[in-house]
Design a protein around this motif. Structure first.
Motif, PDB file in Angstrom:
ATOM      1  N   ASN A   1      -7.132 -46.678  46.291  1.00 35.39           N
ATOM      2  CA  ASN A   1      -6.716 -45.663  45.314  1.00 35.39           C
ATOM      3  C   ASN A   1      -7.626 -45.501  44.102  1.00 35.39           C
ATOM      4  N   SER A   2      -8.703 -46.273  44.020  1.00 31.46           N
ATOM      5  CA  SER A   2      -9.575 -46.188  42.840  1.00 31.46           C
ATOM      6  C   SER A   2     -10.886 -46.899  43.131  1.00 31.46           C
ATOM      7  N   GLY A   3     -11.832 -46.743  42.203  1.00 30.59           N
ATOM      8  CA  GLY A   3     -13.125 -47.406  42.347  1.00 30.59           C
ATOM      9  C   GLY A   3     -12.998 -48.918  42.277  1.00 30.59           C
ATOM     10  N   THR A   4     -12.262 -49.386  41.296  1.00 30.52           N
ATOM     11  CA  THR A   4     -12.151 -50.838  41.128  1.00 30.52           C
ATOM     12  C   THR A   4     -11.524 -51.486  42.364  1.00 30.52           C
ATOM     13  N   GLU A   5     -10.564 -50.805  42.976  1.00 30.42           N
ATOM     14  CA  GLU A   5      -9.949 -51.356  44.196  1.00 30.42           C
ATOM     15  C   GLU A   5     -10.943 -51.386  45.357  1.00 30.42           C
TER      16      GLU A   5
ATOM     17  N   GLY B   1     -24.620 -53.571  34.855  1.00 32.42           N
ATOM     18  CA  GLY B   1     -23.841 -52.937  35.918  1.00 32.42           C
ATOM     19  C   GLY B   1     -22.383 -52.762  35.495  1.00 32.42           C
ATOM     20  N   PHE B   2     -21.714 -51.813  36.127  1.00 35.00           N
ATOM     21  CA  PHE B   2     -20.271 -51.606  35.901  1.00 35.00           C
ATOM     22  C   PHE B   2     -19.616 -51.417  37.259  1.00 35.00           C
ATOM     23  N   HIS B   3     -18.549 -52.205  37.517  1.00 39.26           N
ATOM     24  CA  HIS B   3     -17.891 -52.102  38.819  1.00 39.26           C
ATOM     25  C   HIS B   3     -16.377 -51.977  38.724  1.00 39.26           C
ATOM     26  N   GLY B   4     -15.819 -51.951  37.502  1.00 34.94           N
ATOM     27  CA  GLY B   4     -14.384 -51.765  37.369  1.00 34.94           C
ATOM     28  C   GLY B   4     -13.771 -52.802  36.454  1.00 34.94           C
ATOM     29  N   ARG B   5     -12.443 -52.708  36.298  1.00 30.71           N
ATOM     30  CA  ARG B   5     -11.786 -53.496  35.251  1.00 30.71           C
ATOM     31  C   ARG B   5     -10.683 -54.414  35.753  1.00 30.71           C
TER      32      ARG B   5
ATOM     33  N   LEU C   1     -24.858 -53.775  43.852  1.00 33.70           N
ATOM     34  CA  LEU C   1     -25.703 -52.968  42.963  1.00 33.70           C
ATOM     35  C   LEU C   1     -25.257 -51.506  42.975  1.00 33.70           C
ATOM     36  N   GLU C   2     -25.468 -50.825  41.845  1.00 37.46           N
ATOM     37  CA  GLU C   2     -25.367 -49.366  41.805  1.00 37.46           C
ATOM     38  C   GLU C   2     -26.763 -48.807  42.105  1.00 37.46           C
ATOM     39  N   VAL C   3     -26.827 -47.617  42.703  1.00 39.66           N
ATOM     40  CA  VAL C   3     -28.134 -46.988  42.967  1.00 39.66           C
ATOM     41  C   VAL C   3     -28.676 -46.372  41.673  1.00 39.66           C
TER      42      VAL C   3
ATOM     43  N   GLY D   1     -24.467 -46.235  36.057  1.00 40.58           N
ATOM     44  CA  GLY D   1     -23.827 -45.137  35.323  1.00 40.58           C
ATOM     45  C   GLY D   1     -23.401 -45.558  33.926  1.00 40.58           C
ATOM     46  N   GLU D   2     -22.347 -46.354  33.860  1.00 41.84           N
ATOM     47  CA  GLU D   2     -21.817 -46.817  32.564  1.00 41.84           C
ATOM     48  C   GLU D   2     -22.881 -47.569  31.772  1.00 41.84           C
ATOM     49  N   GLY D   3     -23.790 -48.215  32.484  1.00 39.11           N
ATOM     50  CA  GLY D   3     -24.833 -49.017  31.836  1.00 39.11           C
ATOM     51  C   GLY D   3     -25.871 -48.169  31.109  1.00 39.11           C
TER      52      GLY D   3
ATOM     53  N   VAL E   1     -23.303 -51.755  48.117  1.00 40.19           N
ATOM     54  CA  VAL E   1     -23.759 -50.691  47.229  1.00 40.19           C
ATOM     55  C   VAL E   1     -22.534 -50.004  46.631  1.00 40.19           C
ATOM     56  N   ASP E   2     -22.492 -49.960  45.302  1.00 43.22           N
ATOM     57  CA  ASP E   2     -21.383 -49.306  44.601  1.00 43.22           C
ATOM     58  C   ASP E   2     -21.778 -47.855  44.337  1.00 43.22           C
ATOM     59  N   GLU E   3     -21.211 -46.960  45.135  1.00 42.49           N
ATOM     60  CA  GLU E   3     -21.488 -45.514  44.987  1.00 42.49           C
ATOM     61  C   GLU E   3     -20.281 -44.792  44.394  1.00 42.49           C
ATOM     62  N   VAL E   4     -19.490 -45.537  43.617  1.00 40.17           N
ATOM     63  CA  VAL E   4     -18.289 -44.918  43.033  1.00 40.17           C
ATOM     64  C   VAL E   4     -18.665 -43.702  42.178  1.00 40.17           C
ATOM     65  N   GLN E   5     -19.731 -43.844  41.376  1.00 38.38           N
ATOM     66  CA  GLN E   5     -20.127 -42.734  40.496  1.00 38.38           C
ATOM     67  C   GLN E   5     -21.195 -41.839  41.139  1.00 38.38           C
ATOM     68  N   THR E   6     -21.999 -42.409  42.024  1.00 32.01           N
ATOM     69  CA  THR E   6     -23.141 -41.656  42.568  1.00 32.01           C
ATOM     70  C   THR E   6     -22.814 -40.908  43.861  1.00 32.01           C
TER      71      THR E   6
ATOM     72  N   ALA F   1     -15.340 -43.672  45.423  1.00 34.18           N
ATOM     73  CA  ALA F   1     -14.068 -43.237  44.803  1.00 34.18           C
ATOM     74  C   ALA F   1     -14.350 -41.914  44.088  1.00 34.18           C
ATOM     75  N   LYS F   2     -14.003 -41.829  42.828  1.00 32.03           N
ATOM     76  CA  LYS F   2     -14.235 -40.658  41.957  1.00 32.03           C
ATOM     77  C   LYS F   2     -14.183 -39.307  42.685  1.00 32.03           C
ATOM     78  N   GLY F   3     -15.346 -38.803  43.159  1.00 31.00           N
ATOM     79  CA  GLY F   3     -15.408 -37.435  43.687  1.00 31.00           C
ATOM     80  C   GLY F   3     -14.829 -37.265  45.081  1.00 31.00           C
TER      81      GLY F   3
HETATM   82  C1  LIG Z   1     -20.107 -47.583  39.518  1.00 31.49           C
HETATM   83  C2  LIG Z   1     -18.630 -47.712  39.260  1.00 31.49           C
HETATM   84  N1  LIG Z   1     -17.922 -48.608  39.956  1.00 31.49           N
HETATM   85  C3  LIG Z   1     -16.593 -48.755  39.769  1.00 31.49           C
HETATM   86  C4  LIG Z   1     -15.921 -47.994  38.836  1.00 31.49           C
HETATM   87  C5  LIG Z   1     -14.439 -48.169  38.642  1.00 31.49           C
HETATM   88  O1  LIG Z   1     -13.768 -47.042  39.123  1.00 31.49           O
HETATM   89  P1  LIG Z   1     -12.255 -46.740  38.681  1.00 31.49           P
HETATM   90  O2  LIG Z   1     -12.265 -46.358  37.242  1.00 31.49           O
HETATM   91  O3  LIG Z   1     -11.834 -45.632  39.603  1.00 31.49           O
HETATM   92  O4  LIG Z   1     -11.491 -48.001  38.929  1.00 31.49           O
HETATM   93  C6  LIG Z   1     -16.623 -47.041  38.074  1.00 31.49           C
HETATM   94  C7  LIG Z   1     -15.948 -46.234  37.052  1.00 31.49           C
HETATM   95  O5  LIG Z   1     -16.525 -45.623  36.208  1.00 31.49           O
HETATM   96  C8  LIG Z   1     -18.015 -46.897  38.295  1.00 31.49           C
HETATM   97  O6  LIG Z   1     -18.753 -46.016  37.595  1.00 31.49           O
END
Ligand SMILES: Cc1ncc(COP(=O)(O)O)c(C=O)c1O
Length: 398
Positions: free
Chosen positions: A112-116, A140-144, A192-194, A197-199, A225-230, A254-256
């Motif tokens: 249901n989300s990127g972090t999941e 890097g940013f991968h969720g909370r 890794l993110e490609v 984003g948040e960084g 590879v974390d493509e949540v934002q990309t 996730a996201k889009g």
């Molecule tokens: C690269 C990346 N991974 C994970 C997440 C976390 O996604 P979510 O906010 O849907 O949990 C984000 C959110 O900005 C993100 O940019």
């Protein structure tokens, strides 16, 4: 259309939300009531060019008619179908996701989300390798949630919640030799993110990303590879991995994915092996409503060639941003319609000034202005955004 008479007066609405919300989110004093394409409208009827895009979610644009129709029809038929039963929307989406993904990702876990999606990738990596160490990148940013947060770099996000999950290590981004020192026989995975984003919108170097992938293969670790934002066209290809010929073992998205509805997915490659029954799961994951929205979203992305559009308009935005002659700018960088301007000052006052001029954008860290418009944004709106950015940076310098 929104029936304005049914709305609370904006000041009352803001007061009500402020009174009962957590206070976690810094807010702009704007009440959004409607969106269409890359435009948003506030309660006073004022229109904005949207470069927030729901934080990189609204890739196909707000209120895309095909997505609206898919959600409406599915809501009338069946909204929830537990994963212990089969469902046509889910089956079709699994087929589509694995079709458009980089080669070798033949299964997907729906959440249901990127972090999941990141949590699932870590659990699958530990299950599959029997190892515990996870290596992530600085900035890097991968969720909370606790696992994804353990791989997230910024101290302000992490420190209040320590101790986090053990076994996580950070290495500098884009430095292959440091990754080579870190990946060993205990390493379950590198994430890794490609493009970070948040960084601060930091594109990864192709040789670095492919080098880390090769290291993982050599040393029995998995490459996440974390493509949540990309993902989903944002960077000018369906997934940013395609820019560099990456073949991740696990890919988080996730996201889009679902036209604005909350959804995430972890795509899984062969090296992950089979996953024990009941070792992970989600009540809402893969429900027919979001799957129908995601199917419509993927159809729109392909039919309207939105990744290609993001490549062209992103290039235009980047080039024109580079032409802005302002002493406030440290660097302009990006890939596709993921563009960042690193400033010498704090970004927040410039974001407020942009909103006053009808452009909504977001920050990435304290000093980077970030632009994540819907990929359907018009060329005229891209040019207007750049003009407004030039104006506020000039005004700020005076
Ligand atoms: C690269 C990346 N991974 C994970 C997440 C976390 O996604 P979510 O906010 O849907 O949990 C984000 C959110 O900005 C993100 O940019």
């Amino acid at each position: 259309m929104v029936d304005a008479s049914a709305l609370l007066p904006p000041d009352d609405l803001i007061a009500l939300e402020n009174r009962h919300e957590t206070g976690l989110y810094p807010k702009q004093p704007i009440v959004l009531v409607r969106g269409e394409g890359a435009r948003l409208w506030d309660a006073a009827g004022r229109s904005y060019i949207d470069c927030v895009g729901g934080h990189g979610v609204a890739n196909v644009g707000h209120a895309h008619p095909a997505v609206v129709q898919a959600i409406t029809e599915q809501a009338q038929r069946l909204v929830i179908c537990p994963n212990g039963f089969y469902n046509e929307q889910r089956a079709r989406l699994l087929g589509e996701l694995t079709r458009i993904a980089p080669p070798g990702l033949t299964r997907a876990y729906l959440c249901n989300s990127g972090t999941e999606s990141v949590e699932a990738a870590f659990k699958f990596a530990r299950l599959s390798t029997g190892r515990t160490k996870i290596i992530a990148a600085m900035r890097g940013f991968h969720g909370r949630t606790m696992g994804a947060l353990s791989a997230t770099w910024r101290k302000e996000y992490r420190q209040p919640f320590e101790p986090l999950v053990p076994g996580f290590e950070f290495v500098p981004y884009n430095q292959l030799e440091r990754a080579a020192q870190a990946v060993d026989a205990e390493t379950a995975a590198v994430i890794l993110e490609v493009v970070q984003g948040e960084g601060g919108v930091i594109p990864g170097d192709g040789d670095y990303l492919r080098g880390v992938q090769a290291l993982c293969r050599e040393r029995g670790a998995l490459f996440i590879v974390d493509e949540v934002q990309t993902g989903f066209g944002r960077t000018g290809k369906m997934f940013a991995s395609f820019h560099h010929g990456l073949q991740p073992d696990l890919m988080c998205v996730a996201k889009g994915i679902a036209g604005g509805l909350p959804m995430g997915a972890t795509l899984i490659g062969e090296r992950v092996g089979s996953l024990p029954s009941k070792s992970h799961g989600s009540t809402f994951g893969g429900n027919p409503l979001v799957c129908a929205a995601a199917l419509a979203t993927i159809r729109c992305l392909e039919a309207e060639r939105l990744p290609e559009r993001a490549a062209e308009l992103g290039q235009r935005m980047l080039e024109r941003m580079l032409e802005i002659n302002s002493p406030q700018i440290r660097q302009v960088r990006g890939l596709g319609l993921m563009v960042g301007i690193e400033l010498k000052d704090k970004a927040a006052p410039y974001l407020a000034a942009l909103a006053e001029r009808g452009v909504l954008a977001l920050s990435a860290g304290a000093t980077v202005l970030r632009f994540l418009p819907p990929l359907v944004i018009s060329q005229e709106d891209v040019d207007t955004v750049v003009e407004r950015v030039g104006e506020v940076l000039l005004a700020g310098a005076q």
